[in-house]
Scaffold this active site. Sequence first.
Site, mmCIF file in Angstrom:
data_model
loop_
_atom_site.group_PDB
_atom_site.id
_atom_site.type_symbol
_atom_site.label_atom_id
_atom_site.label_comp_id
_atom_site.label_asym_id
_atom_site.label_seq_id
_atom_site.Cartn_x
_atom_site.Cartn_y
_atom_site.Cartn_z
ATOM 1 N N HIS A 365 3.335 -9.294 -2.902
ATOM 2 C CA HIS A 365 3.174 -7.857 -3.132
ATOM 3 C C HIS A 365 3.291 -7.425 -4.583
ATOM 4 O O HIS A 365 3.172 -6.243 -4.879
ATOM 5 C CB HIS A 365 4.209 -7.069 -2.322
ATOM 6 C CG HIS A 365 3.933 -7.072 -0.863
ATOM 7 N ND1 HIS A 365 3.056 -6.208 -0.271
ATOM 8 C CD2 HIS A 365 4.396 -7.861 0.129
ATOM 9 C CE1 HIS A 365 3.003 -6.445 1.026
ATOM 10 N NE2 HIS A 365 3.798 -7.452 1.298
ATOM 11 N N LYS A 556 5.181 9.010 -5.456
ATOM 12 C CA LYS A 556 5.500 7.583 -5.369
ATOM 13 C C LYS A 556 6.882 7.352 -5.957
ATOM 14 O O LYS A 556 7.426 8.215 -6.642
ATOM 15 C CB LYS A 556 4.464 6.726 -6.086
ATOM 16 C CG LYS A 556 4.143 7.186 -7.518
ATOM 17 C CD LYS A 556 3.062 6.332 -8.145
ATOM 18 C CE LYS A 556 1.640 6.688 -7.760
ATOM 19 N NZ LYS A 556 1.002 5.711 -6.924
ATOM 20 N N ARG A 557 7.446 6.206 -5.709
ATOM 21 C CA ARG A 557 8.723 5.869 -6.311
ATOM 22 C C ARG A 557 8.580 5.815 -7.827
ATOM 23 O O ARG A 557 7.518 5.503 -8.342
ATOM 24 C CB ARG A 557 9.174 4.482 -5.850
ATOM 25 C CG ARG A 557 9.628 4.473 -4.453
ATOM 26 C CD ARG A 557 10.190 3.110 -4.093
ATOM 27 N NE ARG A 557 11.274 3.362 -3.182
ATOM 28 C CZ ARG A 557 12.540 3.043 -3.407
ATOM 29 N NH1 ARG A 557 12.887 2.381 -4.490
ATOM 30 N NH2 ARG A 557 13.463 3.346 -2.545
ATOM 31 N N LYS A 562 4.342 2.443 -12.925
ATOM 32 C CA LYS A 562 3.558 3.509 -12.291
ATOM 33 C C LYS A 562 3.315 4.668 -13.260
ATOM 34 O O LYS A 562 2.546 5.574 -12.981
ATOM 35 C CB LYS A 562 4.254 3.994 -11.024
ATOM 36 C CG LYS A 562 4.257 2.946 -9.892
ATOM 37 C CD LYS A 562 5.024 3.443 -8.680
ATOM 38 C CE LYS A 562 5.142 2.431 -7.563
ATOM 39 N NZ LYS A 562 3.942 2.339 -6.706
ATOM 40 N N THR A 656 -0.753 2.256 -1.588
ATOM 41 C CA THR A 656 -1.267 2.777 -0.328
ATOM 42 C C THR A 656 -1.271 4.301 -0.408
ATOM 43 O O THR A 656 -2.028 4.961 0.303
ATOM 44 C CB THR A 656 -0.420 2.349 0.881
ATOM 45 O OG1 THR A 656 0.959 2.630 0.616
ATOM 46 C CG2 THR A 656 -0.599 0.871 1.167
ATOM 47 N N LYS A 660 -3.884 7.298 1.141
ATOM 48 C CA LYS A 660 -3.476 8.471 1.921
ATOM 49 C C LYS A 660 -4.093 9.738 1.338
ATOM 50 O O LYS A 660 -4.583 10.599 2.070
ATOM 51 C CB LYS A 660 -1.947 8.606 1.923
ATOM 52 C CG LYS A 660 -1.224 7.445 2.583
ATOM 53 C CD LYS A 660 0.290 7.521 2.307
ATOM 54 C CE LYS A 660 0.973 6.227 2.692
ATOM 55 N NZ LYS A 660 2.365 6.166 2.167
HETATM 56 C C1 LIG Z 1 2.700 5.615 0.991
HETATM 57 C C2 LIG Z 1 4.086 5.537 0.642
HETATM 58 C C3 LIG Z 1 4.496 4.738 -0.442
HETATM 59 C C4 LIG Z 1 3.523 4.004 -1.329
HETATM 60 O O1 LIG Z 1 3.046 4.840 -2.362
HETATM 61 P P1 LIG Z 1 2.316 4.232 -3.637
HETATM 62 O O2 LIG Z 1 1.665 5.379 -4.318
HETATM 63 O O3 LIG Z 1 1.322 3.260 -3.117
HETATM 64 O O4 LIG Z 1 3.373 3.630 -4.482
HETATM 65 C C5 LIG Z 1 5.848 4.662 -0.706
HETATM 66 N N1 LIG Z 1 6.760 5.326 0.034
HETATM 67 C C6 LIG Z 1 6.390 6.125 1.068
HETATM 68 C C7 LIG Z 1 7.428 6.870 1.817
HETATM 69 C C8 LIG Z 1 5.052 6.256 1.412
HETATM 70 O O5 LIG Z 1 4.705 7.055 2.431
#
Ligand SMILES: *Cc1c(COP(=O)(O)O)cnc(C)c1O
Length: 821
Positions: A365, A556-557, A562, A656, A660
């Site tokens: 990952h 995102k975190r 990032k 991901t 979304k």
């Molecule tokens: C989708 C999602 C992530 C992943 O987000 P990225 O932008 O791909 O880092 C992380 N945490 C939660 C709660 C999510 O729903």
Amino acid sequence: MSRPLSDHEKRKQISVRGLAGVENVTDLKNNFNRHLHFTLVKDRNVATKRDYYFALANTVRDHLIGRWIRTQQHYYEKDPKRVYYISLEFYMGRALQNTMVNLALENACDEAMYQVMNTPIGVRGGLSGGKHGRLSCFLDSMATLGLAAYGYGIRYEFGIFNQKIVSGWQVEEADDWLRYGNPWEKARPEYMRPVHFYGRTEHHPDGVKWVDTQVVLALPYDTPVPGYRNNVVNTMRLWSAKAPCEFRLQDFNVGGYVEAVLDKNLAENISRVIMGKELRLKQEYFVVAATLQDIIRRYKTSKFGSMEAVRTDLDGLPNKVAIQLNDTHPALAIPELMRVLVDEEMLTWENAWDICVRTCAYTNHTVLPEALERWPIDLFQQLLPRHLEIIYEINRRHLERVASLYPGDVDRMRRMSLIEEGGQKRVNMAHLCIVGSHAVNGVARIHSDILKATVFKDFYEMDPYKFQNKTNGITPRRWLVMCNPGLAEVIAERIGDDFIRDLDQLKKLIKFVNDDAFIRDVAKVKQENKMKFAVHLEEHYKVKINPNSMFDLQVKRIHEYKRQLLNCLHIITFYNPPRNLCVLLYIQAAPGYHTAKMIIRLITAIGEIVNNDPVVGDRLKVIFLENYRVTLAEKAIPAADLSEQISTAGTEASGTGNMKFMLNGALTIGTMDGANVEMAEEAGEDNLFIFGMRVDDVEAMDRKGYNALEYYNRIPELKQAIDQIAGGFFSPKQPDLFKDIVSLLMYHDRFKVFADYGDYIKCQEKVSALYKNAKEWTKKVIYNIAGCGKFSSDRTIAQYAREIWGMEPSLEKFPAPDEKR
Ligand SMILES: *Cc1c(COP(=O)(O)O)cnc(C)c1O
């Protein structure tokens, strides 16, 4: 104009939410009242919102039970190949709405709750509790595709922490999510398993014994995982640690351990929190050891053909079992399986190794070196002495093979060893996974290519056939039907609702790109989502935002790669002078990660200045949303106009969140990184806002050296923004508050924020210009939605099934159980 529909009326119209038959509704009402009375032991006078939520959850859960039992019986009788997805990152969460959607009960429940409580399921929003890891998408898809699949992990007593912002700083609180019980899980004490730690090994002529160990018990909790309207209900099994003193050891035939040192508190700590080094390795072994016992028991006792017998022949294991290792965290499955096969089942090493490799597969990952696990030998020696011996033997044979293929290439042997020398000796867990698996995959095409070209290059050269790509995906059930029913409905009106289980059908929307009515409908749903979200923000954050401004989200975190800091510079640049925009950053730092906390402090500081500047008015707002969790993401993402996916090229494996947003009708501003590359391919590169260095450019810059000062001196807006941060413009009471951030950006920024700044700002200007043209904007949105098919986790899982697990997905329905009670 006609009177706008209430939420309740709107829900009734929506076909994708299942029909609310009268009989169904009456049944739900009765069962709801029954659970309130008999399960929760409450009446209407004293019931709280939580009681109503639990009563509803129990009512909906009842609909799963028959299907759950039937599915498991079916697996027992048909004995299909099973896949075990092992991960230390499963979190239980929001099962209620997910179950309602997948069982087509949503409208019926709404109607029932409306009739019982005279409120459209008002209990749902506030009390949904819990969190979902990204893996819930995979579990949902595995069940939807009818795969005999199990998610295995740890039942953390305290999950991710709750985040609060106090005077601009992140403060963490323990998240005691099990305090009120969890109506979705079922404890299975009858399947409790012992797990051993510490001790020493004895080498006898007839094999190796691991003795004098300490025992911890693994108590399983099962959660049902329903497929989408196919009557399949799979199992997620999470292990909780128990000290053995409350437990009858003779039940488990583990004689000899009774004298073992029992420290109840130490033992139970394993499933208490996610932290600590030694504890982490313990957790990793705990989940793997308990899970493998389950896998082998199930393999041995499954009914095959018409015979009911115990299977003893373990050679067949790879034909009936696939184990997917989610990252290196469950890597110990490899030496543990070897230990079981060689020490307990008395197979030869060669035989056992063949079984092990054909059974296991590994998903990587990340390529960031700090995230690749390397455990000190000393810790292994103490905690898992037998496994260390096995790893040494795996390594000895592996290096023998390397030496025979590349005679004299000593440096290659050093690079490929499972044991890293130099200073403290460590076990490289990724190398262990690659050697012990038949398939290794990255999670987006660019990421899989980078693995082959860089971190795993030597392994790829030696065994190219092992390396694959499985681009990540998200479940359209949760991330469209559940979180954005308005958009799902507008789509279903044009192309029917089969896209929910076959997301490729979204392609059919291309023919509506110039259809004014469709453009209007898509824009209208977005506007409604924005208004709802604006109301929520005003209630919870006391910030008024103009729903006509562009909602620009980075959800995102926090992590340096990032590049939330790049977004900060964008905000400051668009504040000097103020332009129309609304920026919401919705992120969470890991506790103890100093830089991340400083980044949060910077964002909140910028917000304090910008949001209170009368000259700016409502043209620009900066809001940091605290307590990042899926429930909030589900509100925010449908309201987004712009999605920030701005990592340094080559650092984000897939992402991901990007998918979304795309599925929910936001446009992406992003770098050519992770799955963004494939999103641009699917939607057409013109329909995304792509900027910045490509992977090649980043590599070229690494060779020549990145000099942040050069950009600082050359670009006046950048210099102004940095000077403001450094000079205390955003922290007047503490002018040097952000000196660490400034020095990070100027002198040791591994992620080259300044190098992409210029192009990013130009690209943001293009975004602002296009946003003024609502129709052209929405056309691009439609191209993006139409291009989302590839990013369904159904596609991802079907590829894992066919190309790694040797299983065939199926959309066939299981027979429905008799619901009458
Ligand atoms: C989708 C999602 C992530 C992943 O987000 P990225 O932008 O791909 O880092 C992380 N945490 C939660 C709660 C999510 O729903």
